[in-house]
Design a protein around this motif. Structure first.
Motif, PDB file in Angstrom:
ATOM      1  N   PHE A  31       0.833  -1.188   0.000  1.00 29.75           N
ATOM      2  CA  PHE A  31       0.000   0.000   0.000  1.00 29.75           C
ATOM      3  C   PHE A  31       0.877   1.251   0.000  1.00 29.75           C
ATOM      4  N   PRO A  32       0.333   2.379  -0.425  1.00 27.61           N
ATOM      5  CA  PRO A  32       1.114   3.624  -0.396  1.00 27.61           C
ATOM      6  C   PRO A  32       1.580   3.946   1.029  1.00 27.61           C
ATOM      7  N   GLU A  33       2.701   4.604   1.125  1.00 29.36           N
ATOM      8  CA  GLU A  33       3.317   4.920   2.415  1.00 29.36           C
ATOM      9  C   GLU A  33       2.361   5.674   3.340  1.00 29.36           C
ATOM     10  N   ILE A  34       1.544   6.556   2.799  1.00 31.37           N
ATOM     11  CA  ILE A  34       0.614   7.323   3.637  1.00 31.37           C
ATOM     12  C   ILE A  34      -0.442   6.411   4.268  1.00 31.37           C
ATOM     13  N   VAL A  35      -0.867   5.398   3.550  1.00 31.90           N
ATOM     14  CA  VAL A  35      -1.847   4.444   4.090  1.00 31.90           C
ATOM     15  C   VAL A  35      -1.208   3.634   5.218  1.00 31.90           C
ATOM     16  N   VAL A  36       0.034   3.203   5.006  1.00 32.02           N
ATOM     17  CA  VAL A  36       0.761   2.459   6.038  1.00 32.02           C
ATOM     18  C   VAL A  36       0.953   3.335   7.272  1.00 32.02           C
ATOM     19  N   ALA A  37       1.349   4.589   7.066  1.00 27.54           N
ATOM     20  CA  ALA A  37       1.564   5.513   8.190  1.00 27.54           C
ATOM     21  C   ALA A  37       0.264   5.764   8.944  1.00 27.54           C
ATOM     22  N   ASP A  38      -0.828   5.940   8.222  1.00 30.17           N
ATOM     23  CA  ASP A  38      -2.122   6.158   8.882  1.00 30.17           C
ATOM     24  C   ASP A  38      -2.549   4.934   9.683  1.00 30.17           C
ATOM     25  N   ALA A  39      -2.357   3.755   9.117  1.00 29.55           N
ATOM     26  CA  ALA A  39      -2.721   2.519   9.827  1.00 29.55           C
ATOM     27  C   ALA A  39      -1.880   2.364  11.087  1.00 29.55           C
ATOM     28  N   PHE A  40      -0.592   2.694  10.989  1.00 28.21           N
ATOM     29  CA  PHE A  40       0.258   2.610  12.169  1.00 28.21           C
ATOM     30  C   PHE A  40      -0.182   3.622  13.227  1.00 28.21           C
ATOM     31  N   GLU A  41      -0.562   4.812  12.802  1.00 25.68           N
ATOM     32  CA  GLU A  41      -0.997   5.841  13.751  1.00 25.68           C
ATOM     33  C   GLU A  41      -2.256   5.410  14.490  1.00 25.68           C
ATOM     34  N   VAL A  42      -3.176   4.770  13.809  1.00 19.76           N
ATOM     35  CA  VAL A  42      -4.378   4.238  14.469  1.00 19.76           C
ATOM     36  C   VAL A  42      -3.970   3.189  15.506  1.00 19.76           C
TER      37      VAL A  42
END
Length: 63
Positions: A31-42
């Protein structure tokens, strides 16, 4: 005069496990890096909320 009430959300172990699975799936699924970062933030926020919840309960029981 109205009273402000605290918003309380209970975070379960299942919530943590699902958020971790979502983050890992995003990370390992290309997945795009922003999606990975958002999932990690959640995932991170849920862990933090659960830790606060446990600390509040510990303090309540010691009072």
């Amino acid at each position: 005069m109205h009273e402000e009430r605290e918003l309380r959300v209970e975070v379960s172990d299942a919530d943590i496990h699902l958020a971790k699975a979502d983050w890992l799936a995003a990370r390992d699924g290309g997945f795009p890096e922003i999606v990975v970062a958002d999932a990690f933030e959640v995932y991170r926020r849920l862990i933090s909320a659960q830790a606060q919840q446990l600390a509040d309960e510990f303090r309540r029981l010691r009072s």
